[in-house]
Design a protein around this motif. Sequence first.
Motif, PDB file in Angstrom:
ATOM      1  N   PRO A   1     129.867  14.178  13.693  1.00 29.81           N
ATOM      2  CA  PRO A   1     129.578  13.874  12.300  1.00 29.81           C
ATOM      3  C   PRO A   1     130.148  14.919  11.332  1.00 29.81           C
ATOM      4  O   PRO A   1     130.270  14.670  10.155  1.00 29.81           O
ATOM      5  N   ASN A  10     129.706  11.395   4.268  1.00 29.60           N
ATOM      6  CA  ASN A  10     128.578  10.813   4.989  1.00 29.60           C
ATOM      7  C   ASN A  10     128.989  10.596   6.435  1.00 29.60           C
ATOM      8  O   ASN A  10     130.142  10.792   6.791  1.00 29.60           O
ATOM      9  N   ASP A  12     127.639   8.444  10.359  1.00 28.69           N
ATOM     10  CA  ASP A  12     126.712   7.651  11.151  1.00 28.69           C
ATOM     11  C   ASP A  12     125.941   8.605  12.062  1.00 28.69           C
ATOM     12  O   ASP A  12     126.550   9.393  12.788  1.00 28.69           O
ATOM     13  N   GLY A  13     124.630   8.553  12.028  1.00 34.83           N
ATOM     14  CA  GLY A  13     123.819   9.452  12.831  1.00 34.83           C
ATOM     15  C   GLY A  13     123.667   9.045  14.289  1.00 34.83           C
ATOM     16  O   GLY A  13     123.238   9.842  15.119  1.00 34.83           O
ATOM     17  N   ILE A 123     123.112  10.782   6.138  1.00 33.73           N
ATOM     18  CA  ILE A 123     123.155  10.493   7.567  1.00 33.73           C
ATOM     19  C   ILE A 123     121.802   9.916   7.931  1.00 33.73           C
ATOM     20  O   ILE A 123     120.789  10.602   7.882  1.00 33.73           O
TER      21      ILE A 123
END
Length: 169
Positions: A1, A10, A12-13, A123
Motif C-alpha cells: 500500500p 489511497n 486498498d487495505g 485505506i
Amino acid sequence: PYDDFRSKGNADGTPIRDFASRLVNQVVVNRTTVFQAVDIRPTDDYLPGHVLNVAVLSILIGLKNDYTPTRLHELALGALLMDIGEMAIPQEILKKADKLTPAEMTEVKKHPELGFDGLRKKIGGLPVPAMHVAYQHHESFDGSGYPRGISGGDIHEYARIVAVADMFD
C-alpha cells in the motif's frame, strides 16, 4: 500500500491485511528460527525491509505477551503501516544522505499524523489499534516524543511495542 499511497493518495487495505495474517502465521509456526531471518533487506530501499523486520520483532514480543491471534494481527498491521505517512514527505528529504536541517526534520516529524490521517480516511477496513501505531510509534514513555508528546499509559500498548522493535531494528 506504500506505493499506492504515495502515487494515488489511497490504497486498498485488503492486500496488507492478508499479508499481515500470513506473516503472523509464519512467525507463530517458525518462531524459533524466524529471528535469524530478520535484517534481510535490499540496500537500495530501506523502508520495506525495515517495516517487515519491525513487524516480525513486534509479533515475537506479542507472542511472549500471550497475545491472541486477533491482537497479533492488529499489532502486525500497525507495524507494517507505521511509516506510511512518510509517503507524503518529499523523497529528497527522506533519502538525504546528510544531516537534516531543522525545517526538514519538522517535515519528517509530520509522518505519524499524515499516516494516521491517511489510514483513517483513505485505506478501508483497518482496525483502529493498528492505525494508532502509525500515529503513536514516535511517542516516548517520558513524554518527549512526537507528534503529541503523550507519555506512559496514554501511548497505546501496540505503539509501545512497535517503538521498541523500531529502535532495535
